[in-house]
Write a protein that holds these residues in place. Structure first.
Motif, PDB file in Angstrom:
ATOM      1  N   VAL A 176      50.470  60.429 -53.349  1.00 26.18           N
ATOM      2  CA  VAL A 176      49.026  60.511 -53.548  1.00 26.18           C
ATOM      3  C   VAL A 176      48.361  59.156 -53.304  1.00 26.18           C
ATOM      4  CG1 VAL A 176      47.224  60.966 -55.250  1.00 26.18           C
ATOM      5  CG2 VAL A 176      49.213  62.452 -55.138  1.00 26.18           C
ATOM      6  N   GLN A 177      49.030  58.095 -53.762  1.00 26.06           N
ATOM      7  CA  GLN A 177      48.454  56.756 -53.586  1.00 26.06           C
ATOM      8  C   GLN A 177      48.351  56.388 -52.106  1.00 26.06           C
ATOM      9  OE1 GLN A 177      50.506  53.734 -55.770  1.00 26.06           O
ATOM     10  NE2 GLN A 177      48.905  52.221 -55.486  1.00 26.06           N
ATOM     11  N   GLU A 178      49.349  56.745 -51.330  1.00 28.29           N
ATOM     12  CA  GLU A 178      49.293  56.459 -49.894  1.00 28.29           C
ATOM     13  C   GLU A 178      48.166  57.234 -49.224  1.00 28.29           C
ATOM     14  OE1 GLU A 178      53.019  57.150 -48.046  1.00 28.29           O
ATOM     15  OE2 GLU A 178      53.974  55.368 -48.899  1.00 28.29           O
ATOM     16  N   ALA A 179      48.012  58.512 -49.603  1.00 27.52           N
ATOM     17  CA  ALA A 179      46.919  59.313 -49.041  1.00 27.52           C
ATOM     18  C   ALA A 179      45.559  58.763 -49.468  1.00 27.52           C
ATOM     19  CB  ALA A 179      47.060  60.765 -49.477  1.00 27.52           C
ATOM     20  N   MET A 180      45.471  58.315 -50.726  1.00 34.03           N
ATOM     21  CA  MET A 180      44.226  57.735 -51.228  1.00 34.03           C
ATOM     22  C   MET A 180      43.888  56.445 -50.483  1.00 34.03           C
ATOM     23  SD  MET A 180      41.823  58.154 -53.628  1.00 34.03           S
ATOM     24  CE  MET A 180      42.558  59.132 -54.937  1.00 34.03           C
ATOM     25  N   LYS A 181      44.888  55.617 -50.256  1.00 27.32           N
ATOM     26  CA  LYS A 181      44.662  54.351 -49.551  1.00 27.32           C
ATOM     27  C   LYS A 181      44.173  54.601 -48.139  1.00 27.32           C
ATOM     28  CE  LYS A 181      47.033  50.090 -48.197  1.00 27.32           C
ATOM     29  NZ  LYS A 181      48.339  49.355 -48.230  1.00 27.32           N
ATOM     30  N   SER A 182      44.788  55.556 -47.457  1.00 28.84           N
ATOM     31  CA  SER A 182      44.381  55.874 -46.096  1.00 28.84           C
ATOM     32  C   SER A 182      42.946  56.399 -46.051  1.00 28.84           C
ATOM     33  CB  SER A 182      45.338  56.915 -45.504  1.00 28.84           C
ATOM     34  OG  SER A 182      44.922  57.321 -44.225  1.00 28.84           O
ATOM     35  N   THR A 183      42.586  57.260 -47.018  1.00 30.41           N
ATOM     36  CA  THR A 183      41.236  57.828 -47.051  1.00 30.41           C
ATOM     37  C   THR A 183      40.195  56.766 -47.367  1.00 30.41           C
ATOM     38  OG1 THR A 183      42.162  59.942 -47.781  1.00 30.41           O
ATOM     39  CG2 THR A 183      39.803  59.616 -48.087  1.00 30.41           C
ATOM     40  N   LEU A 184      40.486  55.894 -48.335  1.00 27.66           N
ATOM     41  CA  LEU A 184      39.544  54.836 -48.696  1.00 27.66           C
ATOM     42  C   LEU A 184      39.308  53.888 -47.524  1.00 27.66           C
ATOM     43  CD1 LEU A 184      40.750  53.961 -52.323  1.00 27.66           C
ATOM     44  CD2 LEU A 184      38.736  55.265 -51.669  1.00 27.66           C
ATOM     45  N   THR A 185      40.368  53.537 -46.837  1.00 30.06           N
ATOM     46  CA  THR A 185      40.232  52.639 -45.686  1.00 30.06           C
ATOM     47  C   THR A 185      39.381  53.276 -44.595  1.00 30.06           C
ATOM     48  OG1 THR A 185      42.419  51.717 -46.180  1.00 30.06           O
ATOM     49  CG2 THR A 185      41.509  51.285 -43.991  1.00 30.06           C
ATOM     50  N   ARG A 186      39.581  54.568 -44.384  1.00 29.23           N
ATOM     51  CA  ARG A 186      38.802  55.262 -43.349  1.00 29.23           C
ATOM     52  C   ARG A 186      37.323  55.313 -43.714  1.00 29.23           C
ATOM     53  NH1 ARG A 186      37.353  60.318 -43.527  1.00 29.23           N
ATOM     54  NH2 ARG A 186      38.955  60.814 -45.088  1.00 29.23           N
ATOM     55  N   ILE A 187      37.016  55.544 -44.998  1.00 27.48           N
ATOM     56  CA  ILE A 187      35.612  55.638 -45.419  1.00 27.48           C
ATOM     57  C   ILE A 187      34.920  54.278 -45.313  1.00 27.48           C
ATOM     58  CG2 ILE A 187      34.108  56.070 -47.403  1.00 27.48           C
ATOM     59  CD1 ILE A 187      36.068  58.201 -48.299  1.00 27.48           C
ATOM     60  N   LEU A 188      35.606  53.217 -45.759  1.00 30.68           N
ATOM     61  CA  LEU A 188      34.986  51.896 -45.790  1.00 30.68           C
ATOM     62  C   LEU A 188      34.930  51.237 -44.416  1.00 30.68           C
ATOM     63  CD1 LEU A 188      36.584  50.560 -49.094  1.00 30.68           C
ATOM     64  CD2 LEU A 188      34.181  51.144 -48.725  1.00 30.68           C
ATOM     65  N   THR A 189      35.744  51.700 -43.477  1.00 27.86           N
ATOM     66  CA  THR A 189      35.699  51.129 -42.130  1.00 27.86           C
ATOM     67  C   THR A 189      34.508  51.712 -41.384  1.00 27.86           C
ATOM     68  OG1 THR A 189      38.104  50.915 -42.109  1.00 27.86           O
ATOM     69  CG2 THR A 189      36.976  50.813 -39.992  1.00 27.86           C
ATOM     70  N   PRO A 190      33.562  50.895 -40.926  1.00 27.54           N
ATOM     71  CA  PRO A 190      32.331  51.423 -40.318  1.00 27.54           C
ATOM     72  C   PRO A 190      32.597  52.104 -38.981  1.00 27.54           C
ATOM     73  CG  PRO A 190      32.438  49.034 -40.083  1.00 27.54           C
ATOM     74  CD  PRO A 190      33.578  49.424 -40.965  1.00 27.54           C
ATOM     75  N   ASN A 191      31.868  53.198 -38.739  1.00 19.01           N
ATOM     76  CA  ASN A 191      31.938  53.874 -37.447  1.00 19.01           C
ATOM     77  C   ASN A 191      31.183  53.082 -36.373  1.00 19.01           C
ATOM     78  OD1 ASN A 191      33.377  56.051 -38.552  1.00 19.01           O
ATOM     79  ND2 ASN A 191      31.484  57.048 -39.224  1.00 19.01           N
ATOM     80  N   ARG A 192      30.136  52.416 -36.826  1.00 16.98           N
ATOM     81  CA  ARG A 192      29.332  51.602 -35.917  1.00 16.98           C
ATOM     82  C   ARG A 192      29.534  50.140 -36.259  1.00 16.98           C
ATOM     83  NH1 ARG A 192      22.743  50.929 -36.198  1.00 16.98           N
ATOM     84  NH2 ARG A 192      22.583  49.195 -34.707  1.00 16.98           N
ATOM     85  N   HIS A 193      29.986  49.383 -35.295  1.00 18.29           N
ATOM     86  CA  HIS A 193      30.186  47.950 -35.507  1.00 18.29           C
ATOM     87  C   HIS A 193      28.882  47.210 -35.210  1.00 18.29           C
ATOM     88  CE1 HIS A 193      32.158  44.100 -35.753  1.00 18.29           C
ATOM     89  NE2 HIS A 193      31.695  43.766 -34.539  1.00 18.29           N
ATOM     90  N   ILE A 194      28.388  46.495 -36.225  1.00 21.14           N
ATOM     91  CA  ILE A 194      27.131  45.765 -36.085  1.00 21.14           C
ATOM     92  C   ILE A 194      27.426  44.265 -36.114  1.00 21.14           C
ATOM     93  CG2 ILE A 194      24.863  45.315 -37.097  1.00 21.14           C
ATOM     94  CD1 ILE A 194      24.924  48.103 -38.269  1.00 21.14           C
ATOM     95  N   ASP A 195      27.111  43.584 -35.030  1.00 20.78           N
ATOM     96  CA  ASP A 195      27.246  42.124 -34.937  1.00 20.78           C
ATOM     97  C   ASP A 195      25.848  41.558 -34.721  1.00 20.78           C
ATOM     98  OD1 ASP A 195      27.778  39.488 -34.438  1.00 20.78           O
ATOM     99  OD2 ASP A 195      29.466  39.870 -33.084  1.00 20.78           O
ATOM    100  N   ILE A 196      25.217  41.092 -35.801  1.00 21.28           N
ATOM    101  CA  ILE A 196      23.816  40.660 -35.709  1.00 21.28           C
ATOM    102  C   ILE A 196      23.661  39.417 -34.837  1.00 21.28           C
ATOM    103  CG2 ILE A 196      23.180  41.723 -37.908  1.00 21.28           C
ATOM    104  CD1 ILE A 196      23.433  38.998 -39.222  1.00 21.28           C
TER     105      ILE A 196
END
Length: 585
Positions: free
Chosen positions: A346-366
């Protein structure tokens, strides 16, 4: 014992009120305030108040009592009240916000109090008795029973030949005769049945005890508890009283059969301990050998632990529930790896899901975007929005320092002419950073001020314009429309939402409503949304970094920066791995 029992709706309508003594406190008002604070009990002087909310019907069941009496099982009383009241309550009595009739509950309340008193009595008896003896233990104790009969012989002497040993049936009759209140003939008194006198009226210490055996047929029949006699006695008792099984069945209708009063697990704790140890060992062996197919029963305890841990880390409850539901769906019917426990899976699945959510779909370089805008000889415009007091002006100054350190020329547009001192605060930051501040005082319309600032920056060939806006609450529609006008009129390159890292559910509500206001008030051919998030005060939350997950998961917007202090250099990129580790600790 009980001072007050009441049933009200979540809207404050009183459906039932029973005060068993004089109540001086405003109990119902305090309960409503407590519900808003998500409490389930409170203390009013010497009075303790407990309540439970039935969300499906929008009802609140309230019980108050004097704490000095240490009354137990109030939770059971509340549960009984729910069960009984649900049978007569019909939500259809409420039409267009008005209750047409109030259900009668006086008789139901009396029945609940009787059943609760019965429950309290049975629980007290069970606690006094302790673990229930098995039938074998009772038979063993009975078989070793022998009546103490004084024979006058010394311990080493054999009993007299004339003294006959009593049979088991005679022992039973003697014991039941004593329980039924019949005086023993050996006391020298007359038997109430036949008036026979004891052969021995007085005796010396060494004189033998001669027991009266003149028992009538009527007495023997009254003590006959075999199948025939027991049926007759039991039928007579049933005419006046409920049996133990009937009482238990009635109580189960109120509180269910999973209550500790009916549990059999406590009756044999040794057996329970053996079974629990065997199950644990079996589960560990399966986990070590791998290929264990995961079921919902396996996952639920572990997922509940993870959900509670996430909520303690400031993750909004709704977000945490959606997350564990998603992981449960993905892991059901899968098999664990070799030498891997369920928690690790469960912890491995949770880690993978959290990383996917927090990783932005759009990369913004101001910095890169500002360079591209500079090549087109137009200013790169950023609008900062958010609620009051989250640190928008300070965050804007940190962004100004970042662009300044990269060699860009800047201008700050002071569009917050609502808060007193807002313009002066920006001018102070501008003097410290060497950045000019465009302002029109506290009179002009903010969208017009932003427009004139961008126009002047274009003429002077300034690279970046940072637009400051007034803070406002997300449910204030007139102010949200005014904020949308700043965005739609000036069409900035980037709209940044500044939120606090300290909040949980409130931060999600703020972000969602700000984003919704921009979408609703945008023209159809140019719909604008929030582009990214900056989390302020991130240094104050320690390991409670759940706001980052809540805000990102709610809207899918990336977190551009986090504020980690008060200085201009305290603006950092979000480290996804660090946040994930903090959430899983």
């Amino acid at each position: 014992m009980i001072d007050l029992v009441s049933i009200i709706t979540t809207g404050g309508v009183i459906l039932f009120y029973k005060a068993l003594c004089q109540i001086k406190e405003d109990v119902l008002g305090k309960v409503i305030d407590g519900c808003l604070q998500q409490k389930t009990s409170l203390q009013l002087g010497s009075m303790k108040v407990q309540w439970v909310i039935l969300n499906e019907l929008g009802l609140i069941f309230i019980v108050s009592y004097q704490e000095i009496f240490f009354i137990q099982y109030i939770d059971v009383l509340l549960k009984m009240l729910q069960t009984q009241f649900k049978q007569i309550y019909n939500p259809a009595i409420k039409q267009k916000g008005i209750y047409k009739s109030i259900p009668e509950f006086d008789s139901g309340f009396e029945e609940v109090m009787k059943m609760w008193q019965l429950y309290c009595d049975k629980r007290s008896e069970k606690e006094k008795e302790g673990p229930t003896r098995t039938q074998d233990q009772q038979q063993e104790q009975f078989s070793t029973f022998e009546p103490k009969v004084e024979t006058g012989n010394t311990p080493n002497e054999e009993p007299n030949d004339g003294q006959q040993k009593l049979s088991k049936s005679e022992i039973i009759k003697m014991k039941m005769q004593q329980k039924s209140g019949t005086r023993s003939p050996k006391d020298g008194a007359k038997s109430p049945q036949d008036g026979a006198k004891s052969p021995v009226d007085s005796r010396s210490p060494k004189q033998s005890v001669i027991m009266n055996t003149n028992i009538t047929k009527k007495q023997i029949d009254s003590l006959d508890f075999t199948s025939k006699g027991q049926t007759q006695v039991q039928s007579n008792q049933n005419e006046k009283y409920m049996t133990q099984e009937q009482e238990d069945d009635l109580l189960k209708q109120f509180i269910g059969d999973d209550d500790p009063l009916f549990g059999s697990d406590d009756e044999n704790p040794k057996q329970q301990k053996k079974q629990g140890l065997f199950q644990k060992l079996t589960g560990k062996i399966q986990n070590l050998t791998g290929n264990k197919q995961l079921t919902e029963e396996d996952l639920l305890p572990v997922l509940d632990d993870f959900k509670n841990a996430l909520m303690q880390k400031n993750v909004a409850e709704e977000i945490a529930q959606k997350l564990v539901d998603s992981i449960k769906t993905n892991l059901l019917a899968t098999k664990t790896k070799a030498f891997q426990s369920i928690r690790t899976s469960v912890q491995e699945a949770m880690k993978s899901t959290l990383t996917r959510i927090l990783t932005p779909n759009r990369h913004i370089d101001i910095i890169a975007e500002a360079l591209r805008a500079k090549e087109k000889q137009k200013p790169y415009v950023i609008v900062i929005i958010g609620v009051n007091g989250v640190g928008k002006s300070t965050t804007l100054a940190k962004l100004g320092y970042l662009f300044k350190s990269q060699g860009f020329s800047l201008m700050i547009a002071a569009c917050d002419n609502f808060r007193a001192g807002a313009v002066e605060q920006l001018k102070t930051h501008g003097q410290c950073l060497g950045i000019p501040v465009y302002d029109r005082g506290y009179k002009d319309d903010p969208p017009e001020i932003a427009y004139q600032a961008i126009r002047e920056a274009t003429i002077k060939k300034i690279d970046v314009v940072l637009v400051d806006t007034a803070g406002r609450m997300q449910h204030n529609e007139p102010l949200m429309r005014a904020l949308s006008r700043i965005v739609t009129m000036n069409n900035p390159d980037l709209v940044l939402f500044v939120g606090e890292a300290l909040v949980g559910n409130d931060g999600v509500d703020q972000l969602v409503n700000f984003n919704k206001a921009l979408i609703v008030n945008s023209p159809k051919d140019n719909v604008r949304e929030i582009d990214a998030i900056i989390l302020s005060k991130f240094d104050t939350v320690d390991e409670k970094v759940g706001a980052a997950l809540s805000l990102t998961s709610a809207t899918g917007k990336p977190i551009l920066f986090v504020g980690v202090g008060q200085k201009y250099t305290h603006l950092k990129k979000l480290n996804v791995n660090t946040v994930v580790r903090a959430l899983l600790q």
